[in-house]
Design a protein around this motif. Structure first.
Motif, short mmCIF file in Angstrom:
data_model
loop_
_atom_site.label_atom_id
_atom_site.label_comp_id
_atom_site.label_asym_id
_atom_site.label_seq_id
_atom_site.Cartn_x
_atom_site.Cartn_y
_atom_site.Cartn_z
N TYR A 164 0.85 -1.02 -0.03
CA TYR A 164 0.01 -0.07 0.06
C TYR A 164 0.66 1.26 -0.08
N PHE A 165 0.71 2.18 -0.95
CA PHE A 165 1.29 3.57 -1.05
C PHE A 165 0.43 4.60 -0.66
N GLU A 166 0.86 5.56 -0.04
CA GLU A 166 0.36 6.74 0.29
C GLU A 166 0.31 7.69 -0.76
N PHE A 167 -0.65 8.63 -0.96
CA PHE A 167 -0.61 9.60 -2.10
C PHE A 167 0.57 10.50 -2.03
N GLU A 168 1.21 10.78 -3.10
CA GLU A 168 2.13 11.60 -3.37
C GLU A 168 2.04 12.56 -4.55
N ILE A 169 2.33 13.86 -4.50
CA ILE A 169 1.69 14.67 -5.49
C ILE A 169 2.87 14.60 -6.57
N GLY A 170 2.55 14.41 -7.78
CA GLY A 170 3.44 14.41 -8.88
C GLY A 170 3.92 13.18 -8.97
N LEU A 171 3.60 12.09 -8.50
CA LEU A 171 4.28 10.79 -8.65
C LEU A 171 2.94 9.84 -8.69
N HIS A 172 3.23 8.73 -9.52
CA HIS A 172 2.25 7.74 -9.87
C HIS A 172 2.61 6.46 -9.04
N CYS A 173 1.58 6.11 -8.84
CA CYS A 173 1.57 4.76 -7.97
C CYS A 173 1.54 3.53 -8.80
N PRO A 174 2.49 2.48 -8.58
CA PRO A 174 3.40 2.59 -7.30
C PRO A 174 4.80 3.26 -7.71
N ILE A 175 5.58 3.62 -6.84
CA ILE A 175 6.77 4.40 -7.06
C ILE A 175 7.97 3.42 -7.37
N SER A 176 8.16 2.30 -6.58
CA SER A 176 9.19 1.61 -6.90
C SER A 176 8.65 0.08 -6.14
N VAL A 177 8.71 -1.02 -6.84
CA VAL A 177 8.69 -2.30 -6.25
C VAL A 177 9.66 -3.32 -6.89
N GLN A 178 10.35 -4.21 -6.10
CA GLN A 178 11.43 -4.98 -6.67
C GLN A 178 11.50 -6.18 -5.90
N TRP A 179 11.63 -7.16 -6.65
CA TRP A 179 11.92 -8.65 -5.86
C TRP A 179 13.23 -9.02 -6.26
N PHE A 180 14.08 -9.54 -5.01
CA PHE A 180 15.56 -10.08 -5.35
C PHE A 180 15.65 -11.36 -4.76
N MET A 181 16.42 -12.29 -5.47
CA MET A 181 16.93 -13.33 -4.76
C MET A 181 18.22 -13.34 -4.38
#
Length: 570
Positions: A249-266
């Motif tokens: 869950y991402f909170e609203f931020e002005i000028g930025l689209h949701c999601p900002i950054s999501v990554q999976w690492f092994m």
């Protein structure tokens, strides 16, 4: 840019509070004079690329509503091309080709639209066409191009309705629309109208402002990873694909689209410094006013043993910070017992359950089978009586009805002409079965000699009869002699005597509920549940053509000619 927005959202509302407190009452009257003005010819100017909405007004006679405007034909339309048609109250993006004169279908209203090029305005500012306001505080909306004009008077609309006609705390002052408290429903397209005089013609310059209400400027916390939980372990099957799912869950931020950054690492060997970025796909996203919930997955194409030695981390980031969750994988052992043990065990349980049910219901099943099928095999057996009728009289006068008695046989009883609803069933049945249908009837009170053993006489009478017919009145199951007759008939049925047992219910209730306070044997109680029965209703069954008499006639045994032989063999 953010500094300007902060000034716009926080400094200007200070003035709007004074406007709301002082000028709130004054703006109502001015708006009414403008919005209720009725003109036969209206002139509007719009700017290309902006949303424009043709206002809905009434005709001068105040009777015809203006809904659709059709552009008048010009020299360019002589080849037969129809001009554009617009409906009032519906917004559209303006183009230069939309300029022209429009009329209503009845010709009473004329509307002229002139679409201006942006470069012709001189001081066109694109940022003026959109405004962001913070929720739950005051906000100000400025009319575009106001700084380049000497005319600061403007009339504001939200959609097709004037702001003055909406019930909300707001006011208009020098081309500004002051909203005392901004709420989420204030988002939308606003129009400001300013008057311009050109060569004696009054034009209305309509500009559009797209207002967006936001909950905050920046997020207050890092993303919230709602799945998976920290240090959890997921089960996987070898040599099969597996999806690593991350729900954030991402909170609203002005000028930025949701999601900002999501990554999976092994993480190789569980080492967070030796990691590999996994390929990801977006599953779904749910947006709301305060933020958004997104689900991303990383795909392991083919799970091998080495995948069980690694850990996996989901990292989500926004302008406030990062959030991460690390999980591990473990092998899921396939359970083979459902096919080798489970299925036979389930079959055994089913068979055992059916066996228990059959054991508990075995007596009832035997009674049902013999009452429905067994008697037909011995229906041709010669008996002394066709029917043994068992009943309990409802009243002392039940013997006499319509001037006839049970033993009266001087005249055949015409049950088709009688008023059957006035005759008790225990009186009516002997007359119909014996006098009308010709069956040999056995009545215990008439055909059994007194002085003998009652139990032996009943058993012998049932043995000599092809059918036992019991009239279950309200008093039948409370009478011990009557219950004995019914129980003897059931026992004879179970002993393959060939007797048929039929019950007639006289009060419409199930036979097991006719006399619930009577202590009956288990044999009688179970027999009452499965024995065939008919329902007698003194009103519905009062005609010879009723379903009761038809069903009874079908249930009766066939007439036999061996009565004399049976008597001689005694």
């Amino acid at each position: 840019m953010e500094t300007a927005i902060l000034l716009f959202c926080f400094i200007l509302p200070v003035f709007s509070q004074e406007c709301c407190a002082i000028n709130h009452q004054k703006k109502e009257k001015g708006f009414q004079q403008h919005t209720h003005r009725q003109l036969t010819h209206r002139h509007y100017k719009a700017v290309e690329g902006e949303i424009f909405m043709i206002p809905c007004v009434k005709s001068p006679n105040n009777t015809v509503g203006l809904h659709t405007l059709i552009r008048s034909r010009t020299e360019e339309d002589k080849e037969g091309n129809n001009g554009p048609t617009f409906s009032c109250g519906k917004g559209f993006l303006t183009e230069i080709k939309h300029s022209g004169k429009y009329t209503s279908p009845n010709g009473e209203m004329v509307f002229t639209l002139q679409v201006l090029q942006k470069i012709s305005l001189g001081c066109f500012l694109p940022n003026e066409s959109s405004v962001m306001l913070l929720v739950n505080i005051g906000g100000t909306i400025s009319c575009p191009g106001l700084a380049c004009s000497n005319n600061t008077g403007a009339v504001w609309f939200k959609g097709a309705k004037a702001v003055a006609e909406q019930r909300r705390d707001s006011c208009q002052k020098e081309g500004l629309l002051e909203l005392c408290t901004v709420s989420q429903i204030d988002s939308g397209v606003y129009f400001c109208d300013r008057q311009i005089m050109e060569q004696g013609v009054t034009w209305i310059l309509r500009r559009a402002v797209n207002v967006t209400v936001i909950p905050r400027l920046n997020a207050s916390a890092p993303p919230d990873i709602r799945y998976p939980s920290a240090n959890m372990t997921e089960e996987v099957e070898l040599d099969r694909p597996h999806n690593l799912t991350c729900k954030i869950y991402f909170e609203f931020e002005i000028g930025l689209h949701c999601p900002i950054s999501v990554q999976w690492f092994m993480n190789h060997g569980g080492n967070m410094k030796n990691r590999t970025l996994l390929h990801m796909e977006k599953l779904e996203q749910e947006n709301n006013f305060k933020g958004c919930l997104v689900i991303w997955k990383a795909i392991i194409e083919n799970v091998a043993l080495q995948h069980l030695n690694h850990t996996y981390t989901c990292i989500a980031s926004n302008t406030v910070g990062n959030s991460s969750v690390t999980i591990a994988l473990k092998r899921k052992f396939q359970v083979i017992w459902p096919s080798l043990v489970g299925y036979p065990l389930a079959s055994f349980v089913v068979v055992t359950g059916l066996g228990i049910i059959v054991h508990v219901k075995w007596l009832e099943l035997r009674i049902f089978w013999r009452s429905q099928f067994q008697y037909r095999k011995q229906d041709g057996e010669e008996k002394l009586f066709d029917v043994l009728l068992s009943y309990v009289r409802s009243s002392p006068s039940a013997e006499v009805a319509g001037g006839l008695t049970l033993s009266s046989k001087s005249e055949p009883y015409d049950y088709e002409k009688a008023c059957l609803s006035n005759i008790p069933l225990e009186v009516l049945l002997p007359q119909v079965l014996e006098d009308q249908w010709g069956y040999r009837l056995c009545l215990l009170e008439r055909d059994i000699l007194p002085g003998g053993a009652y139990t032996n006489d009943v058993a012998l009478a049932i043995k000599r009869s092809r059918m036992l017919l019991c009239v279950l009145s309200a008093d039948y199951l409370a009478n011990s002699d009557a219950v004995f007759v019914l129980e003897s008939g059931v026992q004879a049925l179970l002993q393959k005597s060939g007797v048929k047992v039929l019950l007639i219910r006289t009060d419409g209730r199930p036979v097991s509920l006719i006399h619930p306070d009577t202590s009956l044997s288990q044999l009688v109680q179970r027999a009452l549940r499965v024995l065939p029965s008919l329902d007698w209703n003194s009103y519905k069954s009062s005609t010879a053509t009723s379903s009761f008499w038809s069903s009874l006639r079908k249930a009766m045994p066939n007439h036999r000619s061996g009565l004399v032989s049976a008597m001689q063999s005694q």
